[in-house]
Design an enzyme around this catalytic site. Structure first.
Site, short mmCIF file in Angstrom:
data_model
loop_
_atom_site.label_atom_id
_atom_site.label_comp_id
_atom_site.label_asym_id
_atom_site.label_seq_id
_atom_site.Cartn_x
_atom_site.Cartn_y
_atom_site.Cartn_z
N ASP A 1 29.70 23.73 -2.52
CA ASP A 1 30.88 22.91 -2.83
C ASP A 1 30.55 21.62 -3.54
O ASP A 1 31.39 21.04 -4.21
CB ASP A 1 31.66 22.62 -1.55
CG ASP A 1 32.37 23.85 -1.08
OD1 ASP A 1 32.78 24.64 -1.94
OD2 ASP A 1 32.50 24.05 0.14
N HIS B 1 25.02 22.61 6.00
CA HIS B 1 25.72 23.88 6.22
C HIS B 1 25.40 24.38 7.60
O HIS B 1 24.27 24.19 8.08
CB HIS B 1 25.28 24.93 5.18
CG HIS B 1 26.25 26.05 5.07
ND1 HIS B 1 26.21 27.14 5.89
CD2 HIS B 1 27.32 26.22 4.24
CE1 HIS B 1 27.21 27.94 5.57
NE2 HIS B 1 27.90 27.41 4.58
N HIS C 1 35.31 22.91 5.97
CA HIS C 1 35.18 24.28 5.46
C HIS C 1 35.53 24.24 3.97
O HIS C 1 34.80 23.68 3.17
CB HIS C 1 36.10 25.18 6.30
CG HIS C 1 35.92 26.64 6.13
ND1 HIS C 1 34.94 27.21 5.37
CD2 HIS C 1 36.65 27.70 6.63
CE1 HIS C 1 35.04 28.54 5.42
NE2 HIS C 1 36.08 28.85 6.18
N1 CMC Z 1 25.98 14.14 5.88
C1 CMC Z 1 25.24 13.42 6.74
N2 CMC Z 1 24.72 13.91 7.87
C2 CMC Z 1 24.97 15.19 8.17
C3 CMC Z 1 25.74 16.01 7.31
C4 CMC Z 1 26.25 15.43 6.13
N3 CMC Z 1 26.98 16.17 5.26
N4 CMC Z 1 25.83 17.25 7.84
C5 CMC Z 1 25.17 17.20 8.99
N5 CMC Z 1 24.63 15.96 9.18
C6 CMC Z 1 23.76 15.52 10.27
C7 CMC Z 1 24.53 15.40 11.58
O1 CMC Z 1 25.06 14.10 11.75
C8 CMC Z 1 23.43 15.72 12.58
O2 CMC Z 1 22.61 14.57 12.70
P1 CMC Z 1 21.89 14.26 14.11
O3 CMC Z 1 20.95 15.40 14.37
O4 CMC Z 1 21.21 12.95 13.89
O5 CMC Z 1 22.99 14.17 15.14
C9 CMC Z 1 22.60 16.80 11.87
O6 CMC Z 1 22.79 16.54 10.47
C10 CMC Z 1 23.00 18.21 12.21
O7 CMC Z 1 24.37 18.35 11.89
P2 CMC Z 1 25.40 19.29 12.64
O8 CMC Z 1 26.70 18.56 12.75
O9 CMC Z 1 24.77 19.85 13.88
O10 CMC Z 1 25.57 20.47 11.63
P3 CMC Z 1 26.66 21.57 11.71
O11 CMC Z 1 25.97 22.85 11.47
O12 CMC Z 1 27.48 21.51 12.95
O13 CMC Z 1 27.63 21.15 10.51
C11 CMC Z 1 28.73 21.13 8.45
C12 CMC Z 1 27.69 21.83 9.31
C13 CMC Z 1 28.91 21.92 7.15
C14 CMC Z 1 30.09 21.09 9.19
C15 CMC Z 1 28.24 19.70 8.15
O14 CMC Z 1 26.98 19.74 7.53
C16 CMC Z 1 29.22 18.91 7.29
O15 CMC Z 1 30.21 18.39 7.82
N6 CMC Z 1 28.97 18.81 5.96
C17 CMC Z 1 29.86 18.10 5.07
C18 CMC Z 1 31.05 18.97 4.77
C19 CMC Z 1 30.71 20.11 3.83
O16 CMC Z 1 30.09 19.90 2.79
N7 CMC Z 1 31.18 21.31 4.20
C20 CMC Z 1 31.04 22.49 3.36
C21 CMC Z 1 30.24 23.56 3.97
S1 CMC Z 1 29.84 24.81 2.74
C22 CMC Z 1 31.31 25.62 2.47
C23 CMC Z 1 31.57 26.72 3.40
O17 CMC Z 1 30.76 27.67 3.48
O18 CMC Z 1 32.65 26.67 4.02
#
Ligand code: CMC
Length: 429
Positions: free
Chosen positions: A364, A306, A267
């Site tokens: 971010d 995201h 987050h």
């Molecule tokens: N790098 C590499 N792969 C990723 C990333 C990433 N940053 N984010 C998602 N993926 C992949 C994930 O492994 C999955 O792959 P597969 O379909 O092969 O299993 C696919 O993309 C879908 O990901 P998800 O985990 O279902 O996505 P989510 O919606 O649950 O997660 C997130 C969203 C923000 C937690 C995640 O993208 C992440 O951890 N990003 C890095 C941390 C980050 O930058 N966070 C800030 C968010 S913006 C600030 C805010 O509003 O708080």
């Protein structure tokens, strides 16, 4: 509002079909009102709230597929361009942009509350010097709940407003002091001739022997960071504030809960994680190897992806422009760290792994780079996010408390633990 549509739920085991109304908001997808579902004796199961609207709200709207973000109906791009952060705070809290007179009055109210009670400095001193500033923020903002007994009747709209003003005004002061305490610098005081963003820079960087001369390009960039982080509808920390507040808890304690939730790397901790990742990669030469590790799922590319935006985060587009302005103003375009960040961005935007998964840079990614260029240490990135988000949290808290239908939040669960069993005496186990 209710539509004339209904969703019928049929069971394959001979129960009666149940009908549930479909509700429509002003924007966004329709939602199925499952409140009558409880009559079946079952619960719905939705870990992570991927398909669940937890509340009704009039504050912020996001269309993740189109990459749109509106505060009270106004596109974020226009707000970032035409308003300062305190106008945005007024808008989020009150529903309308202020007139010049309302803005002047609001600015004055915020200024009047920006100092800390002198006893708060004793609270800071209880922390280890090397404590993370977010740990200090959680503690010190929580400690605000022990002050201000004059205005803690949460059923009184005026009391709620005064608490909101106090929080918006004091958070920059608290964040700056958390930094100074960590550095062993003497505490500093706000200066009322400065704007909100200028004041924060002054409180961070001035010393008793040297005034900090604020660069207007950097102050404007910081003000934008505040605006872009001011609210983001029902994200994890806002939902935490709502859940904490739903029991009638003290508003300062609820905001401390929001700060605690924001701290996590998925987050608010992401901008800090971006800079740590850049340090780990080290140089442009290592990008290909690093990207392979991301694709092998050994780690994530921080600052990308995201939960809601499956298109460019509109805040990231504005922040990228601000990033260019700040790096240009400071002559840092050729700095190796910032060159590395730009190389990562370029590769990720062209790589099928990221394109197929709709992973774009989020706000971010760029805000970390801008803050770092301004000279803000990495450990202060999330505290800055927290101070900017405080207005969103308190606006949601206020909306919830003033809703006559408000109930304590109490999710249910799918229990998968042990069935009933009897306790054996210790000697028999
Ligand atoms: N790098 C590499 N792969 C990723 C990333 C990433 N940053 N984010 C998602 N993926 C992949 C994930 O492994 C999955 O792959 P597969 O379909 O092969 O299993 C696919 O993309 C879908 O990901 P998800 O985990 O279902 O996505 P989510 O919606 O649950 O997660 C997130 C969203 C923000 C937690 C995640 O993208 C992440 O951890 N990003 C890095 C941390 C980050 O930058 N966070 C800030 C968010 S913006 C600030 C805010 O509003 O708080």
């Amino acid at each position: 509002m209710e539509t004339n549509k209904k969703v019928a739920l049929t069971f394959n085991e001979g129960r009666d079909t149940i009908e549930m109304p479909v509700l429509a908001g002003t924007l966004g997808p329709e939602v199925v009102d499952i409140r009558t579902f409880g009559k079946t004796g079952m619960f719905t199961f939705d870990p992570g709230f991927l398909a669940t609207a937890s509340c009704e709200s009039k504050i912020t709207f996001i269309d993740g597929d189109l990459g749109q973000l509106y505060y009270r109906g106004y596109p974020i791009e226009q707000l970032a361009e035409r308003c300062d952060y305190l106008e945005v705070c007024y808008l989020l809290m009150n529903g309308e942009l202020p007139t010049p007179a309302q803005k002047a009055d609001f600015d004055k109210k915020i200024l009047r509350h920006n100092m800390l009670n002198d006893q708060m400095f004793t609270v800071f001193k209880g922390f280890r010097r090397d404590a993370h500033p977010m740990a200090v923020m959680v503690g010190v903002v929580g400690a605000l709940s022990a002050f201000y007994h004059d205005s803690l009747d949460i059923t009184d709209p005026h009391h709620r407003e005064v608490s909101a003003h106090r929080l918006i005004a004091k958070l920059p002061t608290i964040a700056a002091q958390a930094y100074r305490y960590n550095k062993g610098l003497p505490f500093s005081y706000p200066k009322n001739g400065l704007t909100y963003a200028e004041n924060f820079l002054h409180m961070m960087f001035s010393t008793p022997c040297e005034e900090y001369v604020v660069n207007p390009v950097l102050a404007r960039a910081l003000d934008r960071i505040f605006t872009l982080h001011a609210d983001h509808e029902q994200n994890a920390s806002t939902s935490t504030v709502r859940l904490a507040g739903s029991s009638g808890a003290n508003p300062f304690a609820c905001i401390a809960a929001g700060i605690a939730c924001l701290w996590g790397p998925s987050h608010g901790g992401a901008n800090e994680a971006v800079l740590k990742m850049l340090d780990e990669i080290g140089s442009v030469d290592n990008v290909a190897e690093f990207m392979q590790g991301v694709k092998d799922k050994r780690y994530k590319l921080m600052g990308f992806g995201h939960r809601v935006y499956k298109n460019m985060d509109p805040r990231a587009a504005i922040m990228k422009q601000t990033c260019d302005e700040v790096l240009g103003e400071l002559g840092l375009q050729d700095d190796p760290k910032f060159k590395l960040a730009m190389a990562l961005e370029k590769i990720a935007l062209e790589d099928p792994y990221f394109i197929e998964r709709k992973l774009y840079p989020n706000v971010d990614f760029y805000s970390g780079i801008v803050l770092s260029a301004i000279g803000i240490p990495v450990s202060m990135f999330t505290p800055i996010f927290a101070l900017a988000r405080t207005v969103g949290w308190i606006s949601h808290w206020n909306e919830m408390i003033s809703d006559p239908q408000q109930k304590i939040g109490r999710p249910r669960q799918l229990y998968t633990g042990s069935p009933r069993r009897d306790v054996q005496q210790l000697s028999d186990r």
